[in-house]
Write a protein that holds these residues in place. Structure first.
Motif, PDB file in Angstrom:
ATOM      1  N   PRO A  12       0.731  -1.194   0.148  1.00  0.00           N
ATOM      2  CA  PRO A  12      -0.287   0.397   0.262  1.00  0.00           C
ATOM      3  C   PRO A  12       0.763   1.296   0.490  1.00  0.00           C
ATOM      4  N   SER A  13       0.567   2.033  -0.356  1.00  0.00           N
ATOM      5  CA  SER A  13       1.249   3.903  -0.083  1.00  0.00           C
ATOM      6  C   SER A  13       0.146   4.734  -0.547  1.00  0.00           C
ATOM      7  N   SER A  14       0.291   5.627   0.228  1.00  0.00           N
ATOM      8  CA  SER A  14       0.393   7.460   0.537  1.00  0.00           C
ATOM      9  C   SER A  14      -0.875   7.603  -1.613  1.00  0.00           C
ATOM     10  N   LYS A  15      -1.977   7.649  -1.703  1.00  0.00           N
ATOM     11  CA  LYS A  15      -2.638   7.856  -2.773  1.00  0.00           C
ATOM     12  C   LYS A  15      -1.905   6.681  -4.032  1.00  0.00           C
ATOM     13  N   ASN A  16      -1.809   5.820  -2.937  1.00  0.00           N
ATOM     14  CA  ASN A  16      -1.354   4.891  -4.771  1.00  0.00           C
ATOM     15  C   ASN A  16       0.112   5.254  -5.539  1.00  0.00           C
ATOM     16  N   GLU A  17       0.182   5.741  -4.914  1.00  0.00           N
ATOM     17  CA  GLU A  17       1.904   6.510  -5.278  1.00  0.00           C
ATOM     18  C   GLU A  17       3.710   5.923  -5.437  1.00  0.00           C
ATOM     19  N   GLN A  18       3.456   4.881  -4.611  1.00  0.00           N
ATOM     20  CA  GLN A  18       3.986   3.648  -4.687  1.00  0.00           C
ATOM     21  C   GLN A  18       5.640   4.423  -4.675  1.00  0.00           C
ATOM     22  N   PRO A  19       6.279   4.881  -4.071  1.00  0.00           N
ATOM     23  CA  PRO A  19       7.701   5.868  -4.269  1.00  0.00           C
ATOM     24  C   PRO A  19       8.254   4.840  -4.353  1.00  0.00           C
ATOM     25  N   TRP A  20       8.218   3.458  -3.944  1.00  0.00           N
ATOM     26  CA  TRP A  20      10.433   2.971  -4.381  1.00  0.00           C
ATOM     27  C   TRP A  20      10.428   2.081  -5.063  1.00  0.00           C
ATOM     28  N   ARG A  21      11.315   2.925  -6.060  1.00  0.00           N
ATOM     29  CA  ARG A  21      12.434   2.621  -6.354  1.00  0.00           C
ATOM     30  C   ARG A  21      13.215   1.230  -5.939  1.00  0.00           C
ATOM     31  N   TYR A  22      14.032   0.045  -6.766  1.00  0.00           N
ATOM     32  CA  TYR A  22      15.161  -0.590  -5.739  1.00  0.00           C
ATOM     33  C   TYR A  22      16.168  -1.031  -7.022  1.00  0.00           C
ATOM     34  N   ILE A  23      17.300  -0.036  -7.023  1.00  0.00           N
ATOM     35  CA  ILE A  23      18.591  -1.009  -7.325  1.00  0.00           C
ATOM     36  C   ILE A  23      18.985  -2.229  -7.211  1.00  0.00           C
ATOM     37  N   VAL A  24      19.076  -3.365  -8.077  1.00  0.00           N
ATOM     38  CA  VAL A  24      19.569  -4.711  -7.667  1.00  0.00           C
ATOM     39  C   VAL A  24      20.388  -4.637  -8.835  1.00  0.00           C
ATOM     40  N   PHE A  25      21.601  -5.448  -7.905  1.00  0.00           N
ATOM     41  CA  PHE A  25      22.475  -5.645  -8.010  1.00  0.00           C
ATOM     42  C   PHE A  25      23.151  -6.855  -8.213  1.00  0.00           C
ATOM     43  N   THR A  26      23.987  -8.347  -9.015  1.00  0.00           N
ATOM     44  CA  THR A  26      23.875  -9.781  -8.974  1.00  0.00           C
ATOM     45  C   THR A  26      25.077 -10.320  -9.523  1.00  0.00           C
ATOM     46  N   LYS A  27      25.573 -10.762  -8.350  1.00  0.00           N
ATOM     47  CA  LYS A  27      26.613 -11.492  -9.715  1.00  0.00           C
ATOM     48  C   LYS A  27      26.467 -11.745 -11.815  1.00  0.00           C
ATOM     49  N   ASP A  28      25.554 -11.388 -12.080  1.00  0.00           N
ATOM     50  CA  ASP A  28      25.358 -11.308 -13.432  1.00  0.00           C
ATOM     51  C   ASP A  28      26.758 -10.085 -13.914  1.00  0.00           C
ATOM     52  N   ASN A  29      26.642  -8.926 -12.714  1.00  0.00           N
ATOM     53  CA  ASN A  29      27.639  -8.090 -12.962  1.00  0.00           C
ATOM     54  C   ASN A  29      28.695  -7.342 -12.217  1.00  0.00           C
ATOM     55  N   PRO A  30      29.584  -8.846 -12.015  1.00  0.00           N
ATOM     56  CA  PRO A  30      30.344  -8.367 -10.397  1.00  0.00           C
ATOM     57  C   PRO A  30      30.735  -7.700 -10.420  1.00  0.00           C
ATOM     58  N   GLU A  31      31.123  -6.780 -11.368  1.00  0.00           N
ATOM     59  CA  GLU A  31      31.408  -5.281 -11.256  1.00  0.00           C
ATOM     60  C   GLU A  31      30.853  -4.355 -10.043  1.00  0.00           C
ATOM     61  N   LYS A  32      29.702  -4.398 -11.152  1.00  0.00           N
ATOM     62  CA  LYS A  32      28.371  -2.974 -10.146  1.00  0.00           C
ATOM     63  C   LYS A  32      28.583  -3.904  -8.871  1.00  0.00           C
ATOM     64  N   LEU A  33      27.999  -5.086  -8.463  1.00  0.00           N
ATOM     65  CA  LEU A  33      27.709  -5.765  -7.586  1.00  0.00           C
ATOM     66  C   LEU A  33      29.175  -5.509  -6.457  1.00  0.00           C
ATOM     67  N   MET A  34      29.938  -5.485  -7.166  1.00  0.00           N
ATOM     68  CA  MET A  34      31.493  -4.657  -6.191  1.00  0.00           C
ATOM     69  C   MET A  34      31.309  -3.499  -5.474  1.00  0.00           C
ATOM     70  N   GLU A  35      30.703  -2.593  -6.056  1.00  0.00           N
ATOM     71  CA  GLU A  35      30.599  -1.279  -6.582  1.00  0.00           C
ATOM     72  C   GLU A  35      29.320  -0.803  -4.747  1.00  0.00           C
ATOM     73  N   ALA A  36      29.011  -1.720  -5.233  1.00  0.00           N
ATOM     74  CA  ALA A  36      27.402  -1.709  -4.280  1.00  0.00           C
ATOM     75  C   ALA A  36      28.263  -2.203  -2.797  1.00  0.00           C
ATOM     76  N   GLN A  37      29.070  -3.168  -2.939  1.00  0.00           N
ATOM     77  CA  GLN A  37      29.753  -4.090  -1.786  1.00  0.00           C
ATOM     78  C   GLN A  37      30.640  -3.370  -1.255  1.00  0.00           C
ATOM     79  N   SER A  38      31.085  -1.732  -2.267  1.00  0.00           N
ATOM     80  CA  SER A  38      31.750  -1.043  -1.061  1.00  0.00           C
ATOM     81  C   SER A  38      31.628  -0.403  -0.622  1.00  0.00           C
TER      82      SER A  38
END
Ligand SMILES: Cc1cc2nc3c(=O)[nH]c(=O)nc-3n(C[C@H](O)[C@H](O)[C@H](O)COP(=O)(O)O)c2cc1C
Length: 199
Positions: A12-38
């Motif tokens: 549920p969200s206020s005024k159904n605004e759905q304000p969430w956003r997610y950046i997903v880092f996986t082993k498919d892109n090890p470089e980006k995953l390392m950035e997230a780990q950092s």
């Protein structure tokens, strides 16, 4: 992973605004995953073993009229909790972390100003505690949760301590009494971990 993100979408969200956003880092892109780990703080170094890291973000304003949405973090929390439940439903472990370098994350993940970073999330399978660096083992083995008693987080009528209720739970019955009037407010047939709605 999709069903976990889908679970967030149904929050549920206020005024159904759905304000969430997610950046997903996986082993498919090890470089980006390392950035997230950092961006993780030393206290969360154990999460670097997780195959998935997620940065949870919320949009600060409503789309309509760009007015400030003071509930953006509340709704992000609701979406995160949905993900939590679905991750466990999938036999996975999800761990929320506030212990990361927020400023660095904003820069590394290129988060625009009208969005606010909430938490980092690690998702993976439960591993043996023995894989943890020594300094984390004690915490891992010690019970983390000290739940506040229900009566300590619920007030009746207003914020006055005296207005609080008390809950006396037995195997099958919950008696909710009003401490002031010493009056039973409601009797609930209480299945373990069933929460009743209080009047
Ligand atoms: C917003 C938020 C931030 C958290 N940040 C961290 C963190 O940085 N590191 C950590 O080990 N646990 C973190 N936790 C996990 C809490 O410590 C944990 O949820 C709490 O101790 C209750 O334990 P349980 O979830 O295992 O029952 C966080 C939890 C939340 C909701």
């Amino acid at each position: 992973m999709l069903s976990i993100l889908e679970a967030a979408r149904w929050a549920p969200s206020s005024k159904n605004e759905q304000p969430w956003r997610y950046i997903v880092f996986t082993k498919d892109n090890p470089e980006k995953l390392m950035e997230a780990q950092s961006v993780l703080l030393e206290s969360n170094v154990y999460a670097k073993r997780a195959p998935i890291l997620i940065c949870a973000i919320a949009k600060k304003n409503y789309s309509e009229g760009e007015k400030y949405n003071r509930l953006h973090f509340h709704d992000l929390g609701a979406a995160n909790e949905n993900m939590f439940l679905e991750a466990f439903n999938q036999g996975l472990i999800m761990h929320e972390m506030g212990g990361f370098d927020v400023q660095r994350a904003i820069e590394v993940f290129h988060i625009p100003d009208d969005f606010e970073i909430g938490i980092m999330i690690a998702i993976g399978y439960q591993d043996k505690h023995s894989v943890l660096p020594e300094r984390f083992r004690e915490k891992a083995f010690s019970p983390t949760r000290k739940e506040e008693a229900l009566r300590d987080s619920i007030y009746r009528r207003n914020w006055e301590k005296s207005g609080m209720i008390s809950v006396i739970a037995s195997e099958s019955m919950c008696l909710v009494t009003d401490r002031v009037k010493d009056k039973t407010i409601v009797e609930l047939d209480c299945k373990p971990n069933r929460i009743g709605f209080l009047p």
